[in-house]
Design an enzyme around this catalytic site. Structure first.
Site, mmCIF file in Angstrom:
data_model
loop_
_atom_site.group_PDB
_atom_site.id
_atom_site.type_symbol
_atom_site.label_atom_id
_atom_site.label_comp_id
_atom_site.label_asym_id
_atom_site.label_seq_id
_atom_site.Cartn_x
_atom_site.Cartn_y
_atom_site.Cartn_z
ATOM 1 N N LYS A 114 0.818 -1.236 0.000
ATOM 2 C CA LYS A 114 0.000 0.000 0.000
ATOM 3 C C LYS A 114 0.838 1.266 0.000
ATOM 4 O O LYS A 114 0.452 2.286 -0.547
ATOM 5 C CB LYS A 114 -0.957 0.002 1.202
ATOM 6 C CG LYS A 114 -0.273 -0.122 2.552
ATOM 7 C CD LYS A 114 -0.800 -1.259 3.356
ATOM 8 C CE LYS A 114 0.222 -1.617 4.425
ATOM 9 N NZ LYS A 114 -0.225 -2.535 5.408
ATOM 10 N N GLU A 164 -5.236 -5.533 -5.247
ATOM 11 C CA GLU A 164 -6.431 -5.776 -4.419
ATOM 12 C C GLU A 164 -6.070 -5.880 -2.933
ATOM 13 O O GLU A 164 -6.818 -5.430 -2.059
ATOM 14 C CB GLU A 164 -7.130 -7.061 -4.890
ATOM 15 C CG GLU A 164 -8.395 -7.423 -4.159
ATOM 16 C CD GLU A 164 -9.479 -6.367 -4.284
ATOM 17 O OE1 GLU A 164 -9.942 -6.122 -5.393
ATOM 18 O OE2 GLU A 164 -9.872 -5.779 -3.247
ATOM 19 N N VAL A 173 -5.527 -2.703 0.176
ATOM 20 C CA VAL A 173 -6.517 -2.103 1.085
ATOM 21 C C VAL A 173 -7.458 -3.198 1.565
ATOM 22 O O VAL A 173 -7.990 -3.969 0.759
ATOM 23 C CB VAL A 173 -7.359 -1.009 0.371
ATOM 24 C CG1 VAL A 173 -8.348 -0.374 1.348
ATOM 25 C CG2 VAL A 173 -6.467 0.046 -0.247
ATOM 26 N N GLY A 198 -6.895 -5.969 3.164
ATOM 27 C CA GLY A 198 -6.403 -7.359 3.197
ATOM 28 C C GLY A 198 -7.267 -8.272 2.341
ATOM 29 O O GLY A 198 -7.342 -8.127 1.120
ATOM 30 N N ILE A 210 -10.487 -8.407 2.194
ATOM 31 C CA ILE A 210 -11.801 -7.868 1.804
ATOM 32 C C ILE A 210 -11.741 -7.398 0.353
ATOM 33 O O ILE A 210 -10.880 -6.599 0.010
ATOM 34 C CB ILE A 210 -12.191 -6.642 2.678
ATOM 35 C CG1 ILE A 210 -12.099 -6.965 4.153
ATOM 36 C CG2 ILE A 210 -13.562 -6.120 2.300
ATOM 37 C CD1 ILE A 210 -12.275 -5.733 5.045
ATOM 38 N N LYS A 238 -4.132 3.924 2.734
ATOM 39 C CA LYS A 238 -5.265 3.166 2.186
ATOM 40 C C LYS A 238 -6.382 4.098 1.694
ATOM 41 O O LYS A 238 -6.968 3.847 0.634
ATOM 42 C CB LYS A 238 -5.780 2.193 3.251
ATOM 43 C CG LYS A 238 -4.772 1.064 3.516
ATOM 44 C CD LYS A 238 -5.115 0.287 4.764
ATOM 45 C CE LYS A 238 -4.171 -0.878 4.994
ATOM 46 N NZ LYS A 238 -4.291 -1.458 6.337
HETATM 47 N N1 HSE Z 1 -0.802 -3.006 9.992
HETATM 48 C C1 HSE Z 1 -1.923 -3.164 9.126
HETATM 49 C C2 HSE Z 1 -3.200 -3.256 9.978
HETATM 50 C C3 HSE Z 1 -1.728 -4.389 8.295
HETATM 51 O O1 HSE Z 1 -3.103 -3.382 11.192
HETATM 52 O O2 HSE Z 1 -4.291 -3.143 9.456
HETATM 53 C C4 HSE Z 1 -2.610 -4.489 7.088
HETATM 54 O O3 HSE Z 1 -2.420 -3.476 6.172
#
Ligand code: HSE
Length: 414
Positions: free
Chosen positions: A100, A124, A127, A129, A131, A200
């Site tokens: 990201k 994909e 942002v 993970g 989803i 994100k």
């Molecule tokens: N450090 C990030 C989180 C990881 O806690 O959401 C996923 O981008």
């Protein structure tokens, strides 16, 4: 058979290799081609790894091998991920990433290069993970004008806030627990200072509105200053505190975009997104609210999104996908001080009645909040909606009268 390379064998990289290996047959059916991991780039040794022979420490092995058609960049960070991605695209290889930071900083440039070369640059997993959000936003919701996007985009901070809200843990104790459980890094700054959420929301904003938003254009606040007093006042107001990334477009077509903790009403769909989960609300002019919810981080959820992009790339060798946005500009983002907001304010003062009287006089109609066992000398209230710069000006005037805000949190209308 189609050859790919995986750059980076950390949490996500090893997850990608695991998913591709364990589901090889099913994936081959979906991609209509067998996928072979020809190289794994990592500077460390992995003796005994079943794919030990595929490991290389040399990026040149990958970029100079014409048989490698797709490269998965899951190294993270800007450098050398940026240089490697560019060289792969220049060498005619499509690139899939979960990075990201790189997409938020260099997305427009890398997408333009991919377009020029008739290749794909897919992200994909960058942002949310596991989803699905990039594809739905760019394809399924494409007929909409996006009125607003608001999301809980960081699992680590959402876990910390959930512990503060549900178990009255202090920020420090909740962060220590998040570190112990492996959610937060030893240096947690990117998460707790809001930078990860900022990257994100920049990616989502760039995609939704077609022009790059750079992280340094976005006013970003983290959660490090939040206290249990603020959590209690949010509760008495009728909501919870969440770290929100939000973007909307004003009538001048400029973006109002911010990352900060917000008071969210209990009835909001984002209010019950707890623990390490992410939730992203997209408000379309035709669809109304659409909410995406799920695991925003972790080895296998993120690997699942990366591998889905690999499959998509395999199916579109020689054909461009839909992802694109143009370069940004310095005047594209509105000064957040011009946004209209209402604000929760907490002050410490000897004479609370006098402070309340002065705050009402200076700020106009304020709504006073209470909490159980509040100590003497504490006053908390919600201001009316007005441009944020006016709130600051009025709070400065109040400070002249000896009433100084120790905490300020925006009220979110999501
Ligand atoms: N450090 C990030 C989180 C990881 O806690 O959401 C996923 O981008």
């Amino acid at each position: 058979m189609l050859n790919i390379a995986v750059m980076g064998y950390g949490v996500v990289g090893s997850g990608v290799v695991e998913v591709l290996t364990n589901h090889a047959e099913k994936i081959a059916k979906k991609a209509k081609e067998e996928i072979n991991i020809k190289y794994i780039l990592d500077l460390r040794e992995f003796p005994g790894n079943p794919l030990e022979a595929r490991f290389t420490k040399s990026f040149d092995d990958i970029v100079n091998d014409d048989e490698v058609k797709i490269v998965v960049e899951v190294m993270g960070g800007l450098h050398p991920a940026y240089e490697y991605t560019k060289r792969c695209l220049e060498a005619g290889k499509s690139v899939v990433t979960s990075n990201k930071e790189l997409v938020a900083m260099k997305g427009a440039e890398l997408l333009a290069l991919a377009q020029q070369k008739n290749l794909n640059y897919l992200f994909e997993a960058s942002v949310g993970g596991g989803i699905p959000i990039i594809r739905p936003l760019s394809q399924c919701l494409a007929a909409n004008d996006v009125i607003e996007i608001a999301g809980i985009l960081n699992g680590t901070t959402n876990f910390i806030l959930t512990k503060m809200i549900r178990e009255q843990m202090s920020f420090e104790a909740a962060l220590a627990l998040a570190q112990q459980l492996g959610y937060a890094e030893r240096n947690p700054a990117a998460d707790v200072e809001g930078h990860d959420s900022c990257r994100k929301i920049c990616i989502l904003a760039s995609l939704a509105y077609g022009k790059h938003v750079y992280p340094d254009q976005v006013h970003t606040e983290g959660i490090t200053k939040l206290t249990l007093e603020d959590v209690e006042y949010a509760e008495s107001w009728g909501g919870v505190i969440k770290l929100i990334g939000r973007v909307k477009r004003d009538e001048k077509k400029k973006l109002q975009i911010i990352v900060c903790p917000m008071f969210i009403p209990r009835e909001s769909q984002l209010a019950n997104v707890d623990d390490v989960f992410n939730g992203i609300l997209v408000r379309g002019d035709s669809t109304g609210d659409v909410v995406f919810y799920g695991k925003g981080a972790g080895k296998l959820p993120t690997a699942s999104a990366v591998v889905a992009d690999v499959i998509d790339c395999v199916k579109h060798i020689g054909a461009r996908k839909y992802l694109f946005w143009s370069d940004g500009s310095s005047d594209y983002v509105e000064d957040y001080m011009l946004d209209t907001v209402s604000m929760y304010v907490r002050v410490r003062i000897d004479n609370v009645d006098l402070a309340y009287h002065n705050a009402s006089r200076v700020l106009g109609g304020i709504t006073r909040l209470s909490r159980k066992d509040a100590p003497a000398g504490e006053l908390a209230f919600i201001t009316e909606s007005m441009p944020e710069k006016d709130i600051h000006k009025k709070l400065d005037a109040l400070k002249e009268l000896g009433v100084e805000a120790v905490s300020m949190i925006r009220i979110g209308d999501v």
